[in-house]
Design a protein around this motif. Sequence first.
Motif, PDB file in Angstrom:
ATOM      1  N   LYS A  89      -3.626 -11.183 -36.927  1.00  0.00           N
ATOM      2  CA  LYS A  89      -4.415 -10.585 -35.853  1.00  0.00           C
ATOM      3  C   LYS A  89      -5.713 -11.380 -35.657  1.00  0.00           C
ATOM      4  O   LYS A  89      -6.111 -11.685 -34.528  1.00  0.00           O
ATOM      5  CB  LYS A  89      -4.734  -9.127 -36.187  1.00  0.00           C
ATOM      6  N   ASN A  90      -6.368 -11.741 -36.764  1.00  0.00           N
ATOM      7  CA  ASN A  90      -7.607 -12.526 -36.683  1.00  0.00           C
ATOM      8  C   ASN A  90      -7.344 -13.908 -36.083  1.00  0.00           C
ATOM      9  O   ASN A  90      -8.157 -14.428 -35.316  1.00  0.00           O
ATOM     10  CB  ASN A  90      -8.256 -12.673 -38.066  1.00  0.00           C
ATOM     11  N   ARG A  91      -6.205 -14.500 -36.448  1.00  0.00           N
ATOM     12  CA  ARG A  91      -5.857 -15.797 -35.888  1.00  0.00           C
ATOM     13  C   ARG A  91      -5.672 -15.698 -34.379  1.00  0.00           C
ATOM     14  O   ARG A  91      -6.159 -16.538 -33.622  1.00  0.00           O
ATOM     15  CB  ARG A  91      -4.582 -16.340 -36.542  1.00  0.00           C
ATOM     16  N   LEU A  92      -4.952 -14.628 -33.939  1.00  0.00           N
ATOM     17  CA  LEU A  92      -4.744 -14.449 -32.509  1.00  0.00           C
ATOM     18  C   LEU A  92      -6.073 -14.211 -31.787  1.00  0.00           C
ATOM     19  O   LEU A  92      -6.301 -14.754 -30.695  1.00  0.00           O
ATOM     20  CB  LEU A  92      -3.781 -13.282 -32.254  1.00  0.00           C
ATOM     21  N   GLU A  93      -6.947 -13.408 -32.403  1.00  0.00           N
ATOM     22  CA  GLU A  93      -8.264 -13.167 -31.802  1.00  0.00           C
ATOM     23  C   GLU A  93      -9.075 -14.459 -31.751  1.00  0.00           C
ATOM     24  O   GLU A  93      -9.784 -14.717 -30.773  1.00  0.00           O
ATOM     25  CB  GLU A  93      -9.018 -12.096 -32.586  1.00  0.00           C
ATOM     26  N   ALA A  94      -8.971 -15.271 -32.793  1.00  0.00           N
ATOM     27  CA  ALA A  94      -9.695 -16.547 -32.819  1.00  0.00           C
ATOM     28  C   ALA A  94      -9.169 -17.472 -31.729  1.00  0.00           C
ATOM     29  O   ALA A  94      -9.952 -18.147 -31.036  1.00  0.00           O
ATOM     30  CB  ALA A  94      -9.575 -17.206 -34.185  1.00  0.00           C
ATOM     31  N   GLU A  95      -7.842 -17.519 -31.562  1.00  0.00           N
ATOM     32  CA  GLU A  95      -7.267 -18.340 -30.498  1.00  0.00           C
ATOM     33  C   GLU A  95      -7.742 -17.854 -29.132  1.00  0.00           C
ATOM     34  O   GLU A  95      -8.088 -18.649 -28.262  1.00  0.00           O
ATOM     35  CB  GLU A  95      -5.739 -18.304 -30.551  1.00  0.00           C
ATOM     36  N   LYS A  96      -7.768 -16.530 -28.962  1.00  0.00           N
ATOM     37  CA  LYS A  96      -8.224 -15.955 -27.700  1.00  0.00           C
ATOM     38  C   LYS A  96      -9.688 -16.310 -27.466  1.00  0.00           C
ATOM     39  O   LYS A  96     -10.076 -16.678 -26.356  1.00  0.00           O
ATOM     40  CB  LYS A  96      -8.028 -14.434 -27.731  1.00  0.00           C
ATOM     41  N   ALA A  97     -10.508 -16.203 -28.517  1.00  0.00           N
ATOM     42  CA  ALA A  97     -11.925 -16.539 -28.404  1.00  0.00           C
ATOM     43  C   ALA A  97     -12.113 -18.016 -28.074  1.00  0.00           C
ATOM     44  O   ALA A  97     -12.965 -18.385 -27.250  1.00  0.00           O
ATOM     45  CB  ALA A  97     -12.659 -16.189 -29.694  1.00  0.00           C
ATOM     46  N   VAL A  98     -11.303 -18.872 -28.694  1.00  0.00           N
ATOM     47  CA  VAL A  98     -11.388 -20.312 -28.399  1.00  0.00           C
ATOM     48  C   VAL A  98     -11.004 -20.569 -26.944  1.00  0.00           C
ATOM     49  O   VAL A  98     -11.668 -21.347 -26.244  1.00  0.00           O
ATOM     50  CB  VAL A  98     -10.485 -21.116 -29.369  1.00  0.00           C
ATOM     51  N   ASN A  99      -9.948 -19.917 -26.484  1.00  0.00           N
ATOM     52  CA  ASN A  99      -9.522 -20.093 -25.091  1.00  0.00           C
ATOM     53  C   ASN A  99     -10.611 -19.611 -24.127  1.00  0.00           C
ATOM     54  O   ASN A  99     -10.888 -20.266 -23.125  1.00  0.00           O
ATOM     55  CB  ASN A  99      -8.203 -19.359 -24.821  1.00  0.00           C
ATOM     56  N   GLU A 100     -11.204 -18.454 -24.437  1.00  0.00           N
ATOM     57  CA  GLU A 100     -12.275 -17.933 -23.592  1.00  0.00           C
ATOM     58  C   GLU A 100     -13.474 -18.878 -23.600  1.00  0.00           C
ATOM     59  O   GLU A 100     -14.083 -19.133 -22.553  1.00  0.00           O
ATOM     60  CB  GLU A 100     -12.698 -16.544 -24.057  1.00  0.00           C
ATOM     61  N   ALA A 101     -13.802 -19.393 -24.772  1.00  0.00           N
ATOM     62  CA  ALA A 101     -14.933 -20.330 -24.879  1.00  0.00           C
ATOM     63  C   ALA A 101     -14.638 -21.597 -24.080  1.00  0.00           C
ATOM     64  O   ALA A 101     -15.519 -22.123 -23.391  1.00  0.00           O
ATOM     65  CB  ALA A 101     -15.202 -20.674 -26.343  1.00  0.00           C
ATOM     66  N   ASN A 102     -13.399 -22.072 -24.147  1.00  0.00           N
ATOM     67  CA  ASN A 102     -13.024 -23.256 -23.370  1.00  0.00           C
ATOM     68  C   ASN A 102     -13.123 -22.983 -21.873  1.00  0.00           C
ATOM     69  O   ASN A 102     -13.569 -23.841 -21.108  1.00  0.00           O
ATOM     70  CB  ASN A 102     -11.623 -23.738 -23.737  1.00  0.00           C
ATOM     71  N   GLU A 103     -12.689 -21.797 -21.460  1.00  0.00           N
ATOM     72  CA  GLU A 103     -12.773 -21.428 -20.049  1.00  0.00           C
ATOM     73  C   GLU A 103     -14.234 -21.350 -19.604  1.00  0.00           C
ATOM     74  O   GLU A 103     -14.589 -21.818 -18.525  1.00  0.00           O
ATOM     75  CB  GLU A 103     -12.065 -20.090 -19.783  1.00  0.00           C
ATOM     76  N   ARG A 104     -15.080 -20.735 -20.439  1.00  0.00           N
ATOM     77  CA  ARG A 104     -16.510 -20.647 -20.106  1.00  0.00           C
ATOM     78  C   ARG A 104     -17.128 -22.041 -20.046  1.00  0.00           C
ATOM     79  O   ARG A 104     -17.945 -22.326 -19.171  1.00  0.00           O
ATOM     80  CB  ARG A 104     -17.251 -19.776 -21.115  1.00  0.00           C
ATOM     81  N   LEU A 105     -16.739 -22.900 -20.976  1.00  0.00           N
ATOM     82  CA  LEU A 105     -17.259 -24.262 -20.984  1.00  0.00           C
ATOM     83  C   LEU A 105     -16.822 -25.005 -19.724  1.00  0.00           C
ATOM     84  O   LEU A 105     -17.622 -25.697 -19.086  1.00  0.00           O
ATOM     85  CB  LEU A 105     -16.768 -25.008 -22.232  1.00  0.00           C
ATOM     86  N   LYS A 106     -15.554 -24.823 -19.359  1.00  0.00           N
ATOM     87  CA  LYS A 106     -15.039 -25.460 -18.142  1.00  0.00           C
ATOM     88  C   LYS A 106     -15.795 -24.944 -16.921  1.00  0.00           C
ATOM     89  O   LYS A 106     -16.191 -25.720 -16.051  1.00  0.00           O
ATOM     90  CB  LYS A 106     -13.540 -25.168 -18.016  1.00  0.00           C
ATOM     91  N   SER A 107     -15.996 -23.622 -16.873  1.00  0.00           N
ATOM     92  CA  SER A 107     -16.731 -23.022 -15.765  1.00  0.00           C
ATOM     93  C   SER A 107     -18.171 -23.531 -15.727  1.00  0.00           C
ATOM     94  O   SER A 107     -18.699 -23.842 -14.654  1.00  0.00           O
ATOM     95  CB  SER A 107     -16.713 -21.499 -15.912  1.00  0.00           C
ATOM     96  N   THR A 108     -18.781 -23.638 -16.891  1.00  0.00           N
ATOM     97  CA  THR A 108     -20.156 -24.127 -16.963  1.00  0.00           C
ATOM     98  C   THR A 108     -20.231 -25.575 -16.497  1.00  0.00           C
ATOM     99  O   THR A 108     -21.162 -25.951 -15.774  1.00  0.00           O
ATOM    100  CB  THR A 108     -20.688 -24.007 -18.408  1.00  0.00           C
ATOM    101  N   ARG A 109     -19.256 -26.371 -16.883  1.00  0.00           N
ATOM    102  CA  ARG A 109     -19.232 -27.772 -16.435  1.00  0.00           C
ATOM    103  C   ARG A 109     -19.076 -27.848 -14.923  1.00  0.00           C
ATOM    104  O   ARG A 109     -19.709 -28.661 -14.262  1.00  0.00           O
ATOM    105  CB  ARG A 109     -18.093 -28.523 -17.119  1.00  0.00           C
TER     106      ARG A 109
END
Length: 175
Positions: free
Chosen positions: A64-84
């Motif tokens: 569950k933590n791994r899945l949440e971490a993957e989700k958090a990484v994906n969200e962070a990547n999306e935010r980074l992409k949006s910020t760029r």
Amino acid sequence: MQLLAGGLTIFASIGGLHLGDMLVVLVSFLLLLALLKKFAWGPLMNQMEKRENYIASEIETAEKNRLEAEKAVNEANERLKSTRQDAQQLIEDAKKAAQQQEQSIIQAAEAAAARIKKSAEEEIAREKEKAIEALQAQVATLSVQIATKVIEKEISAEDQEQLISEYIKEVGEER
């Protein structure tokens, strides 16, 4: 009975096995197994089951933590992409604003240059008019002076050329 006693003891001469002893040992062994099952095997199995459940829950939590971490990484990547993308948009907007400002500065400079040129041309025209008026006044004065001198004396052709030359020199000096 001897036979019976002899039958109960098998190979007694070589240290043999006694049926009674075997029964006692078998009963003791079965009793020991029952006691072990009740007091040792049951709690041991309960502990093993608890341990198994604990490990399963830890694995489930880790997954569950791994899945949440993957989700958090994906969200962070999306935010980074949006910020760029936002940063790129800001840069493009700034470039457009700079180009517009550049154009307005150029237009203002051209308008100022045109005003200065027009003003200079008007000033030149005024100065030219003043110079023409001054020359006309001088010509008129010179004409009057020439006429006065002509009236005072009659002039020969040589004198007339000399007077014209003198007046031309005077006009040239006055400029």
